[in-house]
Scaffold this motif. Sequence first.
Motif, short mmCIF file in Angstrom:
data_model
loop_
_atom_site.label_atom_id
_atom_site.label_comp_id
_atom_site.label_asym_id
_atom_site.label_seq_id
_atom_site.Cartn_x
_atom_site.Cartn_y
_atom_site.Cartn_z
N TRP A 259 4.25 13.36 6.79
CA TRP A 259 4.46 14.05 5.53
C TRP A 259 4.36 13.10 4.37
O TRP A 259 3.58 13.51 3.46
N GLU A 260 4.85 12.16 4.50
CA GLU A 260 4.89 11.01 3.36
C GLU A 260 3.56 10.62 3.14
O GLU A 260 2.92 10.28 2.19
N THR A 261 2.98 10.38 4.34
CA THR A 261 1.67 9.90 4.23
C THR A 261 0.46 10.81 3.88
O THR A 261 -0.42 10.18 3.00
N GLY A 262 0.74 11.89 4.09
CA GLY A 262 -0.18 12.91 3.62
C GLY A 262 -0.15 13.11 1.93
O GLY A 262 -1.16 13.79 1.32
N ARG A 263 0.89 12.82 1.59
CA ARG A 263 1.08 12.97 -0.03
C ARG A 263 1.00 11.90 -0.74
O ARG A 263 1.15 11.90 -2.13
N ALA B 54 5.65 21.24 18.46
CA ALA B 54 4.75 20.31 18.03
C ALA B 54 4.66 19.09 18.82
O ALA B 54 4.09 18.01 18.50
N GLN B 55 5.86 18.79 19.54
CA GLN B 55 6.46 17.75 20.08
C GLN B 55 6.41 16.71 19.26
O GLN B 55 5.92 15.42 19.44
N LEU B 56 7.27 16.79 18.05
CA LEU B 56 7.35 15.83 17.16
C LEU B 56 8.83 15.63 16.68
O LEU B 56 9.78 16.61 16.82
N THR B 57 9.46 14.46 16.57
CA THR B 57 10.62 14.35 15.95
C THR B 57 10.54 14.40 14.44
O THR B 57 9.89 14.24 13.70
N GLU B 58 12.07 14.59 13.94
CA GLU B 58 11.93 14.66 12.34
C GLU B 58 11.60 13.30 11.76
O GLU B 58 10.79 13.42 10.63
N GLU B 59 11.73 12.39 12.35
CA GLU B 59 11.16 11.02 11.76
C GLU B 59 9.86 10.98 11.73
O GLU B 59 9.17 10.53 10.70
N GLN B 60 9.12 11.42 12.90
CA GLN B 60 7.75 11.27 12.90
C GLN B 60 7.25 12.29 12.12
O GLN B 60 5.95 12.06 11.33
N GLU C 280 -3.76 6.02 5.70
CA GLU C 280 -3.33 5.34 6.99
C GLU C 280 -3.18 6.57 8.17
O GLU C 280 -3.10 7.58 7.61
N ASP C 281 -3.70 6.16 9.27
CA ASP C 281 -3.65 6.88 10.45
C ASP C 281 -2.28 6.57 11.15
O ASP C 281 -2.04 5.60 12.00
N THR C 282 -1.04 7.51 10.96
CA THR C 282 -0.02 7.36 11.46
C THR C 282 0.16 7.43 13.17
O THR C 282 0.84 6.70 13.78
N THR C 283 -1.04 8.28 13.62
CA THR C 283 -0.98 8.41 14.98
C THR C 283 -1.40 7.09 15.64
O THR C 283 -0.57 6.49 16.70
N ARG C 284 -2.25 6.35 15.40
CA ARG C 284 -2.80 4.98 15.84
C ARG C 284 -2.12 3.86 15.28
O ARG C 284 -2.42 2.66 15.47
N LEU D 284 0.87 -1.12 -0.11
CA LEU D 284 0.05 -0.01 -0.17
C LEU D 284 0.66 1.31 -0.19
O LEU D 284 0.50 2.35 -0.68
N ARG D 285 1.95 1.30 0.74
CA ARG D 285 2.85 2.38 0.99
C ARG D 285 3.75 2.68 -0.53
O ARG D 285 3.74 3.56 -1.05
N LEU D 286 3.92 1.55 -1.10
CA LEU D 286 4.52 1.59 -2.58
C LEU D 286 3.70 2.19 -3.54
O LEU D 286 3.99 3.02 -4.38
N VAL D 287 2.44 1.77 -3.51
CA VAL D 287 1.61 2.17 -4.60
C VAL D 287 1.01 3.81 -4.40
O VAL D 287 1.31 4.44 -5.36
#
Length: 542
Positions: A196-200, A185-191, A276-280, A36-39
């Motif tokens: 960002w990749e999920t939203g695009r 935002a209490q986020l790391t660069e990886e998070q 995908e819901d990255t938080t959950r 799914l991520r590749l597509v």
Amino acid sequence: MGGLREMAAPFVALGPSGVAVRDRLKHLTAEDQQVLRLVGDHLGMPASRDLKARCAAGLDHDTDAWAERKRALSVECSSRWAGSITRATHDQWGLARRGQLAHIQGLEAGVRTIAHRLSLPVGEKGSKQAPGGYRSRQEWHAKTRRLHVLTDRLQAARADWEAGVVRVVRGGKRLLNTRHHLDTAQLTEEQWRTRWETGRRFLQADGESSKRFGNETIRVTPGGEVSIKLPATLAHLANAPHGRYVLAANVAFAHRGEQWRDRVQMNRAVAYRIHEDTTRGRWYLTASWTIPPVKTVPWPAARAGGLVGVDTNAGHLAAWRLDAHGNPVGEPVRFGYDLSGTAAHRDAQVRHALIRLLHWAKRHCLAIAIEDLDFQAEKTREKHGRRKKFRNLISGMPVAKLRSRLVSMAAELGISIVAVDPAYTSRWGSQHWQKPLTSKNKKITRHDAAAVAIGRRALGHPIRRRTAPPPAHRSDEQGHRTVQARPGTPGREELRPRIPGPRTRSVRAGCGVNAENQDAQHRSGRPAEHEFWQQDSLPLSL
């Protein structure tokens, strides 16, 4: 009377034209998620390029350019994927244009307000119709500088609008700016990179009638099996014939599942979106389709047996049942909701309050009257100045979401929604109904009185409540002055006739020359006090 604006006529709100349901993709394997991520990443790149091309075309775009964009995308993916990408791009560009127009209108309102207040002397008091001058010379000077800033922004926005230039970020502008404020935002660069990749990513496909199960690209069988048509470059990942990949998860839509199953069995178009819901750490599938417009009943039929007037507030819905004559029946009811916490919590609170309201109206078989509110032009700091609490209050009211949810949920229960002009309902409801309805054992609030005013306006009655005459004149000979005339009664809109001689013991003859000014506070109609008198179940016992 000249300071009051014209009231818009009540109308029955149209029902929804589309349906969307969602279910979780459970028990996905690691291989499923990787595919799914590749597509999504593979289709996200051409989607970004297509959006860039559409924004560059601006107002010169036409159907030929649309077809050319689709042919260029078909080289990297199938024509169906290309059609879904171009259609999503067109919708996103149109949404950006509507947001741009709303931004221009907000800037124009701010410029007008500041220019008006700067033209007045410092310290001059305002009125209910227009604000006064600024309080101090320092504030006047600061607003002068802000006027220049807003004017420059307005000129730039108008230039972009006329040229058809929009600025759109795939993935969201807010998420893009969060990259520079990771600590806040209490986020790391990886998070952040994962979000960002999920939203695009692009994983959505439009339906197509007469095709198998209504969608050839993302296919869901009536049994819940989900399969995806892979792009040509990823065909080696297929685990089913004809370049398809079947997921290990099955879906079963709990809400409107029967309607969805009927559509796919009849091969009617259904659009799907996988995200995908990255938080959950979860994956979801959303199915959507269009439905025929719900036929609304005429306004006279909706108000025939009375209705429920509803006043929308920041923390609750104030409702009161009214009969056909505009008289409150029973006790006022409140349906509260909490707007604190996450967006999902606020949305659930609104839905729960609306469900209770609709079930209460369904038990009485009545329509619902609500204000046609729009706070887009009412929450700027130029209009309300230093009243930050009030600005936060109206900004936190979910007006648009509540209105759209109420209409769609009411259509399912067969309940009509009557929208009315919101002007002066709180003020006149408090003025004419709060005190008469208050007793020693029952305290009526301003919101309850506003619900009565909204219901009366939806019924076609004036908001003002007629006061009773002295006891000596409450006889059939003179007629009961608290009688409400029906909206279709002849002569209802006419002025009160001149009756010579004294009318009551406390009023001299000739003192009714200004009777035409008695209806300044309701434009929807005037009470009839002459010709035919109707006394059907009327008066309130107060």
